[in-house]
Design a protein around this motif. Structure first.
Motif, PDB file in Angstrom:
ATOM      1  N   GLY A 386     -10.807  -6.862   6.815  1.00 58.72           N
ATOM      2  CA  GLY A 386      -9.586  -7.448   6.284  1.00 58.72           C
ATOM      3  C   GLY A 386      -8.828  -6.469   5.428  1.00 58.72           C
ATOM      4  O   GLY A 386      -9.331  -5.386   5.069  1.00 58.72           O
ATOM      5  N   VAL A 387      -7.592  -6.843   5.095  1.00 62.68           N
ATOM      6  CA  VAL A 387      -6.712  -6.003   4.292  1.00 62.68           C
ATOM      7  C   VAL A 387      -6.066  -6.874   3.216  1.00 62.68           C
ATOM      8  O   VAL A 387      -5.608  -7.987   3.498  1.00 62.68           O
ATOM      9  N   LEU A 388      -6.068  -6.365   1.987  1.00 64.47           N
ATOM     10  CA  LEU A 388      -5.348  -6.972   0.874  1.00 64.47           C
ATOM     11  C   LEU A 388      -4.301  -5.974   0.406  1.00 64.47           C
ATOM     12  O   LEU A 388      -4.638  -4.853   0.016  1.00 64.47           O
ATOM     13  N   THR A 389      -3.057  -6.357   0.475  1.00 63.80           N
ATOM     14  CA  THR A 389      -1.974  -5.452   0.078  1.00 63.80           C
ATOM     15  C   THR A 389      -1.387  -5.901  -1.247  1.00 63.80           C
ATOM     16  O   THR A 389      -1.543  -7.066  -1.655  1.00 63.80           O
ATOM     17  N   PHE A 390      -0.727  -4.976  -1.901  1.00 62.06           N
ATOM     18  CA  PHE A 390      -0.028  -5.291  -3.144  1.00 62.06           C
ATOM     19  C   PHE A 390       1.265  -4.507  -3.176  1.00 62.06           C
ATOM     20  O   PHE A 390       1.413  -3.466  -2.527  1.00 62.06           O
ATOM     21  N   ARG A 391       2.183  -5.050  -3.924  1.00 67.09           N
ATOM     22  CA  ARG A 391       3.488  -4.425  -4.038  1.00 67.09           C
ATOM     23  C   ARG A 391       3.463  -3.428  -5.186  1.00 67.09           C
ATOM     24  O   ARG A 391       3.195  -3.786  -6.329  1.00 67.09           O
ATOM     25  N   ARG A 392       3.761  -2.188  -4.877  1.00 69.50           N
ATOM     26  CA  ARG A 392       3.753  -1.131  -5.894  1.00 69.50           C
ATOM     27  C   ARG A 392       5.187  -0.792  -6.260  1.00 69.50           C
ATOM     28  O   ARG A 392       5.985  -0.390  -5.427  1.00 69.50           O
ATOM     29  N   ARG A 393       5.484  -0.944  -7.514  1.00 69.53           N
ATOM     30  CA  ARG A 393       6.797  -0.590  -8.042  1.00 69.53           C
ATOM     31  C   ARG A 393       6.609   0.523  -9.054  1.00 69.53           C
ATOM     32  O   ARG A 393       5.949   0.336 -10.087  1.00 69.53           O
ATOM     33  N   TRP A 394       7.169   1.671  -8.756  1.00 67.51           N
ATOM     34  CA  TRP A 394       6.832   2.883  -9.498  1.00 67.51           C
ATOM     35  C   TRP A 394       7.185   2.765 -10.971  1.00 67.51           C
ATOM     36  O   TRP A 394       6.388   3.121 -11.843  1.00 67.51           O
ATOM     37  N   LEU A 395       8.350   2.297 -11.301  1.00 63.39           N
ATOM     38  CA  LEU A 395       8.805   2.322 -12.687  1.00 63.39           C
ATOM     39  C   LEU A 395       8.185   1.210 -13.516  1.00 63.39           C
ATOM     40  O   LEU A 395       7.886   1.396 -14.687  1.00 63.39           O
ATOM     41  N   ILE A 396       7.978   0.025 -12.909  1.00 67.82           N
ATOM     42  CA  ILE A 396       7.508  -1.127 -13.671  1.00 67.82           C
ATOM     43  C   ILE A 396       5.988  -1.157 -13.775  1.00 67.82           C
ATOM     44  O   ILE A 396       5.432  -1.414 -14.841  1.00 67.82           O
ATOM     45  N   ASP A 397       5.306  -0.886 -12.665  1.00 68.67           N
ATOM     46  CA  ASP A 397       3.863  -1.098 -12.616  1.00 68.67           C
ATOM     47  C   ASP A 397       3.049   0.171 -12.767  1.00 68.67           C
ATOM     48  O   ASP A 397       1.837   0.155 -12.578  1.00 68.67           O
ATOM     49  N   ARG A 398       3.667   1.288 -13.082  1.00 68.56           N
ATOM     50  CA  ARG A 398       2.907   2.529 -13.188  1.00 68.56           C
ATOM     51  C   ARG A 398       1.874   2.455 -14.306  1.00 68.56           C
ATOM     52  O   ARG A 398       0.712   2.828 -14.135  1.00 68.56           O
ATOM     53  N   GLN A 399       2.288   1.953 -15.462  1.00 66.96           N
ATOM     54  CA  GLN A 399       1.368   1.856 -16.581  1.00 66.96           C
ATOM     55  C   GLN A 399       0.283   0.831 -16.302  1.00 66.96           C
ATOM     56  O   GLN A 399      -0.883   1.004 -16.670  1.00 66.96           O
ATOM     57  N   THR A 400       0.635  -0.259 -15.620  1.00 64.09           N
ATOM     58  CA  THR A 400      -0.349  -1.291 -15.296  1.00 64.09           C
ATOM     59  C   THR A 400      -1.425  -0.755 -14.376  1.00 64.09           C
ATOM     60  O   THR A 400      -2.619  -1.021 -14.548  1.00 64.09           O
ATOM     61  N   LEU A 401      -1.018   0.028 -13.364  1.00 58.66           N
ATOM     62  CA  LEU A 401      -1.999   0.631 -12.462  1.00 58.66           C
ATOM     63  C   LEU A 401      -2.877   1.630 -13.192  1.00 58.66           C
ATOM     64  O   LEU A 401      -4.076   1.725 -12.948  1.00 58.66           O
ATOM     65  N   ALA A 402      -2.285   2.402 -14.081  1.00 59.67           N
ATOM     66  CA  ALA A 402      -3.065   3.394 -14.819  1.00 59.67           C
ATOM     67  C   ALA A 402      -4.118   2.736 -15.691  1.00 59.67           C
ATOM     68  O   ALA A 402      -5.215   3.273 -15.887  1.00 59.67           O
ATOM     69  N   GLU A 403      -3.831   1.528 -16.210  1.00 51.19           N
ATOM     70  CA  GLU A 403      -4.777   0.820 -17.056  1.00 51.19           C
ATOM     71  C   GLU A 403      -5.665  -0.125 -16.264  1.00 51.19           C
ATOM     72  O   GLU A 403      -6.372  -0.947 -16.852  1.00 51.19           O
ATOM     73  N   GLY A 404      -5.601  -0.045 -14.969  1.00 46.75           N
ATOM     74  CA  GLY A 404      -6.450  -0.917 -14.170  1.00 46.75           C
ATOM     75  C   GLY A 404      -5.914  -2.318 -14.034  1.00 46.75           C
ATOM     76  O   GLY A 404      -6.663  -3.256 -13.766  1.00 46.75           O
ATOM     77  N   GLY A 405      -4.627  -2.506 -14.243  1.00 44.17           N
ATOM     78  CA  GLY A 405      -4.065  -3.833 -14.102  1.00 44.17           C
ATOM     79  C   GLY A 405      -4.418  -4.747 -15.250  1.00 44.17           C
ATOM     80  O   GLY A 405      -4.497  -5.967 -15.102  1.00 44.17           O
ATOM     81  N   ARG A 406      -4.646  -4.201 -16.433  1.00 40.84           N
ATOM     82  CA  ARG A 406      -5.050  -5.016 -17.575  1.00 40.84           C
ATOM     83  C   ARG A 406      -3.908  -5.904 -18.012  1.00 40.84           C
ATOM     84  O   ARG A 406      -2.792  -5.462 -18.212  1.00 40.84           O
ATOM     85  N   VAL A 407      -4.190  -7.195 -18.170  1.00 38.23           N
ATOM     86  CA  VAL A 407      -3.210  -8.149 -18.636  1.00 38.23           C
ATOM     87  C   VAL A 407      -3.808  -8.941 -19.789  1.00 38.23           C
ATOM     88  O   VAL A 407      -5.028  -9.049 -19.928  1.00 38.23           O
TER      89      VAL A 407
END
Length: 450
Positions: A386-407
């Motif tokens: 299977g495949v799980l995709t996500f929408r990557r937005r460079w300017l908005i989600d860059r920091q979120t990806l770098a932190e592992g998606g921490r919310v």
């Protein structure tokens, strides 16, 4: 590669580059055209000798002759001086003087374009008058030559006729003298007749010009053509952008779109995360849907761990966050580290269990990375299920990806029912393993199974 896939990769992936180049080129052309001086055109109509032309070749020959006459540097220089224009006559003749024929005929329009309507009229009239003078001067010269030849031919003819009359009444001794004089004048008369015949033929083939309408200027400016320049610049930029995009796609091909990513890996699309905020309503809802499909896979591959494997190593922490949120929401455990799955023993076989892989990929990914991951999974004998995709937005989600998606959000209560007290086996005193009912998780996702 199919045409629709190539179109999607080029247009869908680089629409911003194509639009930017077309927009910049169009704006530049518009600014350039609007800053140019207004151009006015004057037109004069003339008639060439010969009447109607029977073919396009004859009409073109007359037009080319007229254009050759009026675009002569000396002729253009005199016309520019009459209008008070300065500069090189050769570029002016190339860019500002045009001769167009009217249909299949010897009627031609002489068009002159300058930045002033009055000057355009002066230049056009000067050019036409000089062409008329040149053509009429040639015909006048032919007429003068023809008159002189006629006088000479008439004189020699009268002289010959007088000698013939004298020959009829002459004495025998004078006959020989008269015959000799007649024979001597015959070649001269023959040569004069030949010259007149050649001159008549040359005059009939020589072009002449008649003025039909004097030059008049257009009331509205004919340039610059802003719309045409903008359209041409936009078209040229579009062609350039498509060529550049084709080169970029050939050097670094990318797969765009969640369904295209799944098709590239030959696996079903199990879910899509439209946002990286997994604590929000959209992220939680998408994660629940993915959890239902993953639970069906877990039930099918009993005894084999599920491995959420990201395509890029920099998304490892994000994969860990997805697994943690998935377990908090649905109670379904999915591993994200290959070492952990290989180290877990299978229940029915006394060796480590091979995992089944669910690929975590952004919706836009390099084809090379997807191919590398597929080859790695094939070598390890880990089926991609299977495949799980996500929408990557460079300017908005860059920091979120770098932190592992921490919310930061309050704890979410799992949807699955968990027994509050874990029963203890009286035989050995070891707590029984917690059992989770996966049957209640999104059974409508069964169609997504491979």
């Amino acid at each position: 590669m199919r045409i629709d896939e190539a179109f999607r990769r080029m247009i869908g992936g680089y629409w911003w580059l194509i639009g930017l180049l077309v927009l910049v080129a169009s704006l530049a052309a518009g600014v350039y055209a609007t800053n140019q001086d207004l151009q006015y055109q004057a037109s004069a109509r003339v008639q060439m000798s010969g009447g109607l032309a029977s073919t396009n070749v004859q009409a073109d020959a007359a037009t080319q002759w007229l254009q050759g006459v009026i675009t002569t540097p000396n002729t253009v220089r005199h016309a520019m001086a009459a209008a008070g224009l300065e500069g090189d006559p050769t570029p002016f003749a190339t860019h500002s003087i045009v001769v167009n024929r009217v249909g299949v005929s010897t009627v031609n329009d002489v068009l002159v374009t300058t930045g002033n309507a009055d000057r355009s009229v002066i230049v056009a009239n000067s050019l036409v008058q000089q062409a008329l003078k040149y053509a009429n001067t040639a015909h006048q010269s032919d007429a003068v030559k023809m008159t002189a030849l006629d006088h000479q031919i008439s004189r020699f003819t009268k002289e010959r006729d007088g000698l013939i009359h004298q020959l009829a009444a002459a004495a025998p001794g004078a006959v020989l003298e008269l015959q000799a004089r007649i024979a001597a004048d015959a070649p001269t008369l023959t040569d004069l007749l030949r010259q007149r015949s050649d001159l008549v033929l040359a005059a009939s083939e020589r072009s002449s010009i008649g003025l039909l309408d004097p030059a008049t200027a257009s009331s509205d400016p004919v340039g610059p053509k802003v719309g045409q320049l903008v359209a041409l610049a936009g078209l040229a930029a579009l062609i350039l952008a498509l060529g550049l995009v084709a080169i970029l796609e050939a050097l670094h091909p990318r797969v765009r779109g969640r369904r295209w990513v799944a098709a590239e890996l030959h696996a079903p699309l199990l879910g899509h995360l439209p946002t990286l905020d997994l604590g929000g309503p959209r992220g939680a809802r998408a994660l629940r849907e993915f959890g239902g499909a993953a639970a069906v896979l877990a039930a099918r591959f009993t005894g084999r761990p599920l491995l959420l494997l990201p395509v890029e190593r920099k998304h490892d922490r994000w994969a860990a966050r997805v697994c943690a949120e998935l377990e908090a929401l649905t109670g379904l455990h999915v591993d994200h580290a290959p070492d952990a799955t290989v180290a877990r023993p299978a229940e029915d076989v006394g060796r480590p269990a091979d995992p089944v892989v669910i690929v975590l990929s952004p919706t836009v990914e390099a084809q090379r990375r997807l191919e590398e991951l597929a080859r790695t999974a094939a070598v390890m004998d880990w089926p991609v299920v299977g495949v799980l995709t996500f929408r990557r937005r460079w300017l908005i989600d860059r920091q979120t990806l770098a932190e592992g998606g921490r919310v930061h959000r309050p704890p979410i209560t799992p949807l699955t029912e968990v027994t509050p007290e874990i029963p203890v086996d009286p035989a050995d005193g070891v707590p029984e393993p917690r059992r989770v009912d996966h049957g209640a998780l999104s059974s409508h996702k069964m169609w997504r199974m491979p």
